[in-house]
Design an enzyme around this catalytic site. Sequence first.
Site, PDB file in Angstrom:
ATOM      1  N   HIS A 104       0.859  -1.188   0.000  1.00  0.00           N
ATOM      2  CA  HIS A 104       0.000   0.000   0.000  1.00  0.00           C
ATOM      3  C   HIS A 104       0.892   1.234   0.000  1.00  0.00           C
ATOM      4  CE1 HIS A 104      -1.568   3.252   2.705  1.00  0.00           C
ATOM      5  NE2 HIS A 104      -2.529   3.241   1.797  1.00  0.00           N
ATOM      6  N   VAL A 107      -0.085   9.154  -0.995  1.00  0.00           N
ATOM      7  CA  VAL A 107       0.389  10.518  -0.779  1.00  0.00           C
ATOM      8  C   VAL A 107      -0.808  11.438  -0.965  1.00  0.00           C
ATOM      9  CG1 VAL A 107       2.837  10.266  -1.293  1.00  0.00           C
ATOM     10  CG2 VAL A 107       1.243  10.533  -3.180  1.00  0.00           C
ATOM     11  N   GLY A 254     -18.577  11.303   0.606  1.00  0.00           N
ATOM     12  CA  GLY A 254     -19.399  11.000  -0.560  1.00  0.00           C
ATOM     13  C   GLY A 254     -18.576  10.649  -1.779  1.00  0.00           C
ATOM     14  N   GLY A 255     -17.415  10.059  -1.545  1.00  0.00           N
ATOM     15  CA  GLY A 255     -16.562   9.656  -2.657  1.00  0.00           C
ATOM     16  C   GLY A 255     -17.138   8.467  -3.402  1.00  0.00           C
TER      17      GLY A 255
END
Length: 296
Positions: A104, A107, A254-255
């Site tokens: 993983h 940035v 709300g992505g």
Amino acid sequence: MNTASVKEYFTALQSGIVARLSQFDGHDFISDEWQRPGGGGGISRVIEEGALFERGGVNFSHVIGDLLPPSASATRPELAGCGYEALGVSLVLHPKNPHCPTAHMNVRFFVAKGNDPVWWFGGGMDLTPYYGYAEDARHFHANCKQAVDPFGPDLHARYKAWCDRYFFLKHRNEARGVGGIFFDDLNEGGFERCFALTRSVGDSFLDAYLPILERRRALSYGEAERDFQAYRRGRYVEFNLVYDRGTLFGLQSGGRTESILMSLPPIVKWRYDWHPAPGSAEEKLSSEFLVARDWV
């Protein structure tokens, strides 16, 4: 502060990593561009059922909102209620071969838009093996150290310890993997220094990870190893859904759910109170690798 330069770097980082990973796997990533109704959007780049990667994603997002989600203001309560702008690249790679670790890297850059805008960077990378190899852990941590050493002799020790604390499943009392580096709320030393440090971390990921895959990708395995991998992947799912700030931020803001949950492995198992055989490679993962230790 220059948000445009951050966005330019992040999108270039995503493209460069995807190009290298595609070449390494031999299969292409699909590209899925999306818009967020509340403001902003992103590009999800995903591979599934590749020659090496069972699932992997390298996502770029640029989200603009009127109300900073609780996960982003948890350590800065004075910013609750502010508008915000958030940019980032987040990747998770799940190889099929159990001898190849999951990795993983993230940035990110935040701007909280109050009376006086407040900005900060965050990021890091960590390694989650299913079968432990000391050579791999040392290589990964050495590259992490090399990425941050130019910015302060104490940073690696701080960021490694932060990573060990962060990627820890409190309800299991165990680490998710062998760690790496993690930092957040970074604005000390000015924008240019913080941006340069973040770039150094992003640019170092492939050198930290790909040589490990090269060493392990041809190792043989059977159903027993795949079964243990699926069991340990359950811990990865638990951490991401219970503790991970990036996952929580994405869902709270709300992505795009498909992009946020791209980090989850495709095949996972849970068992009731299972323990590996004493002295086995599976037991050594917990006793020798899922413990905080200095690898470099």
